[in-house]
Design a protein around this motif. Sequence first.
Motif, PDB file in Angstrom:
ATOM      1  N   ALA A 180       0.833  -1.208   0.000  1.00 29.60           N
ATOM      2  CA  ALA A 180       0.000   0.000   0.000  1.00 29.60           C
ATOM      3  C   ALA A 180       0.864   1.253   0.000  1.00 29.60           C
ATOM      4  O   ALA A 180       0.567   2.229  -0.699  1.00 29.60           O
ATOM      5  N   ALA A 181       1.941   1.214   0.784  1.00 29.41           N
ATOM      6  CA  ALA A 181       2.846   2.372   0.846  1.00 29.41           C
ATOM      7  C   ALA A 181       3.528   2.602  -0.509  1.00 29.41           C
ATOM      8  O   ALA A 181       3.691   3.752  -0.949  1.00 29.41           O
ATOM      9  N   ASP A 182       3.901   1.519  -1.187  1.00 38.52           N
ATOM     10  CA  ASP A 182       4.540   1.645  -2.502  1.00 38.52           C
ATOM     11  C   ASP A 182       3.567   2.204  -3.538  1.00 38.52           C
ATOM     12  O   ASP A 182       3.933   3.062  -4.357  1.00 38.52           O
ATOM     13  N   ILE A 183       2.334   1.719  -3.510  1.00 40.48           N
ATOM     14  CA  ILE A 183       1.324   2.220  -4.441  1.00 40.48           C
ATOM     15  C   ILE A 183       1.093   3.716  -4.219  1.00 40.48           C
ATOM     16  O   ILE A 183       1.033   4.506  -5.166  1.00 40.48           O
ATOM     17  N   TYR A 184       0.967   4.085  -2.969  1.00 42.30           N
ATOM     18  CA  TYR A 184       0.747   5.498  -2.659  1.00 42.30           C
ATOM     19  C   TYR A 184       1.914   6.347  -3.154  1.00 42.30           C
ATOM     20  O   TYR A 184       1.719   7.434  -3.701  1.00 42.30           O
ATOM     21  N   GLU A 185       3.124   5.860  -2.961  1.00 47.33           N
ATOM     22  CA  GLU A 185       4.309   6.609  -3.375  1.00 47.33           C
ATOM     23  C   GLU A 185       4.299   6.861  -4.886  1.00 47.33           C
ATOM     24  O   GLU A 185       4.541   7.978  -5.345  1.00 47.33           O
ATOM     25  N   VAL A 186       3.986   5.820  -5.654  1.00 47.48           N
ATOM     26  CA  VAL A 186       3.945   5.955  -7.110  1.00 47.48           C
ATOM     27  C   VAL A 186       2.855   6.941  -7.521  1.00 47.48           C
ATOM     28  O   VAL A 186       3.077   7.849  -8.335  1.00 47.48           O
ATOM     29  N   ILE A 187       1.658   6.763  -6.951  1.00 48.21           N
ATOM     30  CA  ILE A 187       0.529   7.624  -7.322  1.00 48.21           C
ATOM     31  C   ILE A 187       0.787   9.072  -6.912  1.00 48.21           C
ATOM     32  O   ILE A 187       0.555  10.007  -7.689  1.00 48.21           O
ATOM     33  N   ALA A 188       1.257   9.258  -5.688  1.00 46.45           N
ATOM     34  CA  ALA A 188       1.467  10.616  -5.181  1.00 46.45           C
ATOM     35  C   ALA A 188       2.550  11.353  -5.964  1.00 46.45           C
ATOM     36  O   ALA A 188       2.399  12.537  -6.287  1.00 46.45           O
ATOM     37  N   GLU A 189       3.635  10.661  -6.297  1.00 51.63           N
ATOM     38  CA  GLU A 189       4.730  11.300  -7.024  1.00 51.63           C
ATOM     39  C   GLU A 189       4.342  11.646  -8.456  1.00 51.63           C
ATOM     40  O   GLU A 189       4.796  12.633  -9.021  1.00 51.63           O
ATOM     41  N   ARG A 190       3.474  10.819  -9.048  1.00 51.47           N
ATOM     42  CA  ARG A 190       3.093  11.040 -10.441  1.00 51.47           C
ATOM     43  C   ARG A 190       1.840  11.909 -10.563  1.00 51.47           C
ATOM     44  O   ARG A 190       1.492  12.332 -11.666  1.00 51.47           O
TER      45      ARG A 190
END
Length: 258
Positions: A180-190
């Motif tokens: 979940a943390a990895d998904i959030y990181e990708v979505i938030a950064e992009r």
Amino acid sequence: MKTDHHLVDILRKLKLSGIQDTLEVRLEQARQTEMDHVEFLLLLLQDEVERRAAQRLNNLVARAGFEQDKTMEGFDFKVLPKLKPHLVRELATCRFIERKEHVILCGPTGVGKTHLAQALGHMACRQGHRVLFTKAAKMLRRLHAAKADHSWDKAIRQYLAPGLLIIDDFGLQSYNPSQAADIYEVIAERCLSASTLVTSNRPIQDWLALFPDPVLAQAAVDRMRQNAHLVTIEGDSYRGRLKPKKAQDEKEENQQEG
């Protein structure tokens, strides 16, 4: 007439060796049509421009990592009558990438989401955009493995760099805290820096339950929906409708005999 070796050497030094492929043909064409020097030079340079464009497209498509060679020309809108062609064709202009907007394709299994996602990705490559296609599970496995060998920063840059990131089969199962943390990181950064296209068998309102932390879930979903084009695909299985006619006829005959 064979091309002079000195000319070939010069073309290579100028990184114009592609001209060599069509030079003999163009020379013969120039002689037959009494083409002037400027016209002849322009024709050669146009050949080189077209060759480089084709090579660039091939490289972009190869790096995108598509599972199949799917294009918009091969997408049959008649199979999915509820899908609005004008909406898809607008997305195919790839203006959403220039505006750093997102696309969410939702619908049941087999209705053509992955086909359409890859076709839009191919259109983006044609327009010179860098694209990366990945299954959601594959991306998460890659990021998880990168944590073990301390290469996570390098690994996540792979998903942040493309002008269009296509995440296929998002939300097939629930995510653990690390995922979940990895998904959030990708979505938030992009979110505001580049476009993301997501395909999912689940409607957006069901995504929240996939995350262990409701606050993180809401933040991720809100950012994904921000500036997003939502396309809901309904209908019978696209894959089934596109089976070869002979195989389909044999299946129907077997069912009748049974």
